[in-house]
Structures are given as C-alpha cells and as structure tokens.
Design a protein around this motif. Sequence first.
Motif, PDB file in Angstrom:
ATOM      1  N   UNK A  66      85.764 135.942  58.409  1.00  0.00           N
ATOM      2  CA  UNK A  66      86.304 134.864  59.250  1.00  0.00           C
ATOM      3  C   UNK A  66      85.364 133.661  59.339  1.00  0.00           C
ATOM      4  N   UNK A  67      84.258 133.689  58.611  1.00  0.00           N
ATOM      5  CA  UNK A  67      83.295 132.590  58.643  1.00  0.00           C
ATOM      6  C   UNK A  67      82.991 132.157  57.209  1.00  0.00           C
ATOM      7  N   UNK A  68      83.952 131.486  56.556  1.00  0.00           N
ATOM      8  CA  UNK A  68      83.836 131.214  55.117  1.00  0.00           C
ATOM      9  C   UNK A  68      82.806 130.154  54.747  1.00  0.00           C
ATOM     10  N   UNK A  69      82.131 129.594  55.713  1.00  0.00           N
ATOM     11  CA  UNK A  69      81.042 128.665  55.390  1.00  0.00           C
ATOM     12  C   UNK A  69      79.854 129.414  54.791  1.00  0.00           C
ATOM     13  N   UNK A  70      79.787 130.733  55.038  1.00  0.00           N
ATOM     14  CA  UNK A  70      78.643 131.543  54.612  1.00  0.00           C
ATOM     15  C   UNK A  70      79.012 132.464  53.460  1.00  0.00           C
ATOM     16  N   UNK A  71      77.971 132.894  52.713  1.00  0.00           N
ATOM     17  CA  UNK A  71      78.166 133.768  51.555  1.00  0.00           C
ATOM     18  C   UNK A  71      77.264 134.996  51.677  1.00  0.00           C
ATOM     19  N   UNK A  72      77.433 135.916  50.753  1.00  0.00           N
ATOM     20  CA  UNK A  72      76.616 137.130  50.758  1.00  0.00           C
ATOM     21  C   UNK A  72      75.125 136.801  50.680  1.00  0.00           C
ATOM     22  N   UNK A  73      74.770 135.761  49.961  1.00  0.00           N
ATOM     23  CA  UNK A  73      73.358 135.412  49.818  1.00  0.00           C
ATOM     24  C   UNK A  73      72.763 134.848  51.107  1.00  0.00           C
ATOM     25  N   UNK A  74      73.609 134.536  52.079  1.00  0.00           N
ATOM     26  CA  UNK A  74      73.123 133.987  53.349  1.00  0.00           C
ATOM     27  C   UNK A  74      72.837 135.060  54.395  1.00  0.00           C
ATOM     28  N   UNK A  75      73.179 136.306  54.126  1.00  0.00           N
ATOM     29  CA  UNK A  75      73.006 137.371  55.113  1.00  0.00           C
ATOM     30  C   UNK A  75      71.541 137.445  55.559  1.00  0.00           C
ATOM     31  N   UNK A  76      71.355 137.482  56.870  1.00  0.00           N
ATOM     32  CA  UNK A  76      70.014 137.535  57.454  1.00  0.00           C
ATOM     33  C   UNK A  76      69.411 136.180  57.770  1.00  0.00           C
ATOM     34  N   UNK A  77      70.038 135.106  57.303  1.00  0.00           N
ATOM     35  CA  UNK A  77      69.514 133.757  57.553  1.00  0.00           C
ATOM     36  C   UNK A  77      70.121 133.182  58.834  1.00  0.00           C
ATOM     37  N   UNK A  78      69.402 132.312  59.524  1.00  0.00           N
ATOM     38  CA  UNK A  78      69.970 131.670  60.713  1.00  0.00           C
ATOM     39  C   UNK A  78      71.225 130.861  60.361  1.00  0.00           C
ATOM     40  N   UNK A  80      72.615 128.349  61.811  1.00  0.00           N
ATOM     41  CA  UNK A  80      72.514 126.889  61.913  1.00  0.00           C
ATOM     42  C   UNK A  80      71.818 126.284  60.702  1.00  0.00           C
ATOM     43  N   UNK A  81      70.851 126.983  60.138  1.00  0.00           N
ATOM     44  CA  UNK A  81      70.155 126.455  58.971  1.00  0.00           C
ATOM     45  C   UNK A  81      71.052 126.482  57.737  1.00  0.00           C
ATOM     46  N   UNK A  82      71.806 127.570  57.568  1.00  0.00           N
ATOM     47  CA  UNK A  82      72.739 127.648  56.451  1.00  0.00           C
ATOM     48  C   UNK A  82      73.815 126.577  56.595  1.00  0.00           C
ATOM     49  N   UNK A  85      72.549 122.986  55.650  1.00  0.00           N
ATOM     50  CA  UNK A  85      72.481 122.763  54.203  1.00  0.00           C
ATOM     51  C   UNK A  85      73.880 122.567  53.632  1.00  0.00           C
ATOM     52  N   UNK A  86      74.823 123.427  54.029  1.00  0.00           N
ATOM     53  CA  UNK A  86      76.186 123.347  53.490  1.00  0.00           C
ATOM     54  C   UNK A  86      76.866 122.041  53.887  1.00  0.00           C
ATOM     55  N   UNK A  87      76.711 121.623  55.141  1.00  0.00           N
ATOM     56  CA  UNK A  87      77.384 120.408  55.611  1.00  0.00           C
ATOM     57  C   UNK A  87      76.769 119.153  55.010  1.00  0.00           C
ATOM     58  N   UNK A  88      75.452 119.143  54.850  1.00  0.00           N
ATOM     59  CA  UNK A  88      74.820 117.968  54.248  1.00  0.00           C
ATOM     60  C   UNK A  88      75.147 117.862  52.766  1.00  0.00           C
ATOM     61  N   UNK A  89      75.347 118.999  52.121  1.00  0.00           N
ATOM     62  CA  UNK A  89      75.781 118.972  50.717  1.00  0.00           C
ATOM     63  C   UNK A  89      77.221 118.467  50.625  1.00  0.00           C
TER      64      UNK A  89
END
Length: 321
Positions: A66-78, A80-82, A85-89
Amino acid sequence: MNDRYVRQTVLPEVGDAGQARLAGASVLIVGAGGLGCPVMQYLAGAGVGRLAIVDHDVVEETNLHRQPLYTMSDIGKPKVEVARVALQRFNPGLQIEVHAERLTPQNAARLVAGADVAIDAADSFAVTYILSDACQAAAKPLVSASVIGMTGYAGAFCGGGPSYRAVFPEVSVDGSTCATVGVLGTAVAVLGGLQAHLALHLLLGLVPTVLGRVVTFDARRLAFGGFGFAGSPEPDAFVPFIAPDAVTTDDLVVDLRSLEEAPASPFARARRLDVETVTSLATPLPSRRVVLCCRSGQRALMAADRLRERGIANLALVALG
C-alpha cells in the motif's frame, strides 16, 4: 510557465495564477505511509513548492502493498529519507524538507507554523488530536484521513472551520489497526488521493470551500458518502496530549496497556488498569493530575471521558507508540 504543468494550468480553476499559488505554497505532511505516499506524489506532481514531511518510521516489507513509493531495496531505511530522494528525482524544482521524528505536543506548533495547509496522514489518534489542536490555535487548515479494512474518510478541519475535536470529541475503543484488521491498498490510495485533492482545493482557494466537510468511502460497496459539519461548536474543555517527558513525579500515572502487551511501563510507579476498571480512581477523587497512557492514545481518550463523567477534570494523555 513550466510545460510539465500545462495540463492543469489549462483548467480555469488553476491557470497561471493558480500554478503560481501552488509554487509558493507550503504543505506539512505528517505520515509517509499508505496515506502519505499518494499525498506526497500528487502534491509534488502538482508543483506545490515546499513539502515538509514528518515520519519516524522505517520502510518494512509489510508496507509495500500500500506504499508504492518504496521498493524492496528501501527496507530498513527511514521513510522520509527515501521519500525525499524519490520526490526530488520526480520533481527537482521542489523544496523537500524531512523530519525523521514523531509529531509531538512539543514540535507540533513549530511545524504547523511554517505551513499553509497541514495534512494528517499518520492514521494515529494521538497525532490527529495533537495536529488539530495546533492547527486550530494557528488558524491553519487541516486535512485528515483514516482507513481501516476497506472503509475510511477524509475531511477538512480548522483554518476557519470547526476542529477535529468539535466533530469527533469521542472515539471508539475497539482498538482496530491495520495490523489487526488489515487494509486494502487501493482503499488507502483512494483516500490519500482525496486528501491531496482537498489540499489543492484549499491552496487554490476554490469555492465552495471544503472546510467543514467529510467524505466517506466504502471500498466493498463502492460507495461514497459524507456529511457537512460547518458551525459545529468547539468543546468547552478537552484533555490534552503531553509528551512522556512532561510527566512528573507528582502525577498519578495509569498505564492502560496489559502486562502481555507491555510487560514494563516507562513510568516506574504507574498503576495498571484498563478502560473498564479506570473508574476505580474516582473513589476517592484524586488530588493530583491523572495521566493516562496507552499505545495509540485511543484507550486513553476513552478512559478520560469516563473519568470526566465522574468528576475528575485534571487529566492528561500520553501515546507511547
């Protein structure tokens, strides 16, 4: 005007002037989860100039449906930081400010002060009431939403309209959460998208205003509903949420969590009661402040209502998370 916005600036409700208003606007988003993801993406897509995002959590695998902004490689990361990066890109021209912390009674007023609109996407009883109190005091609009299972709502409060407390002075005590009841990702997306739309409606100054309105959504029946609450009176008094470090040794602390839920309380002298037995405190009436604690604030709110009915008014609430 940037070509990326041409499909919305052609709308008479937006135009070049409206796009300039969005570019100069600031939105506070509390919660970067299921509701927050579509809110962040659509406000960034619309060109809102500054987004301040507050969330203390990290990405977990159970978030991803339900949170498609994030991916498997983001697990464990804050989160807000992920998200930054995604929004600025996605839209490099925006100012993205992140706060890897909880919204608390201490930081709420400061965070709200810098925003034109605040969005409650945390799906937390404590956050909703804390944010509503701060927005009401600062006369800033608040867009709040909640989704459990396949139903939810979104509404616009404060900023000249009634506060959340005026509409929902009491809460249910069933304790349902996404973890216990579940939640459908598409239902969350609908309500998060509606939150983003309500925020844009307010920022653009469209009429009639959405302040004083709640929209409900039942994903099982594919039914929308809602109601208006303009003119609802503010409560004469309410019980505030406080931070754990605001509890003093003079307070009578009641931890409403069970021993199975929380074997140790952060307050050494806390009494262990539940919502059903908390009224035992009324005999005799305590002479000091009673502080009611639970995980989300939901049980504390219900317990406070019961104690107020029995004449105990010196109360405070703590959501321990």
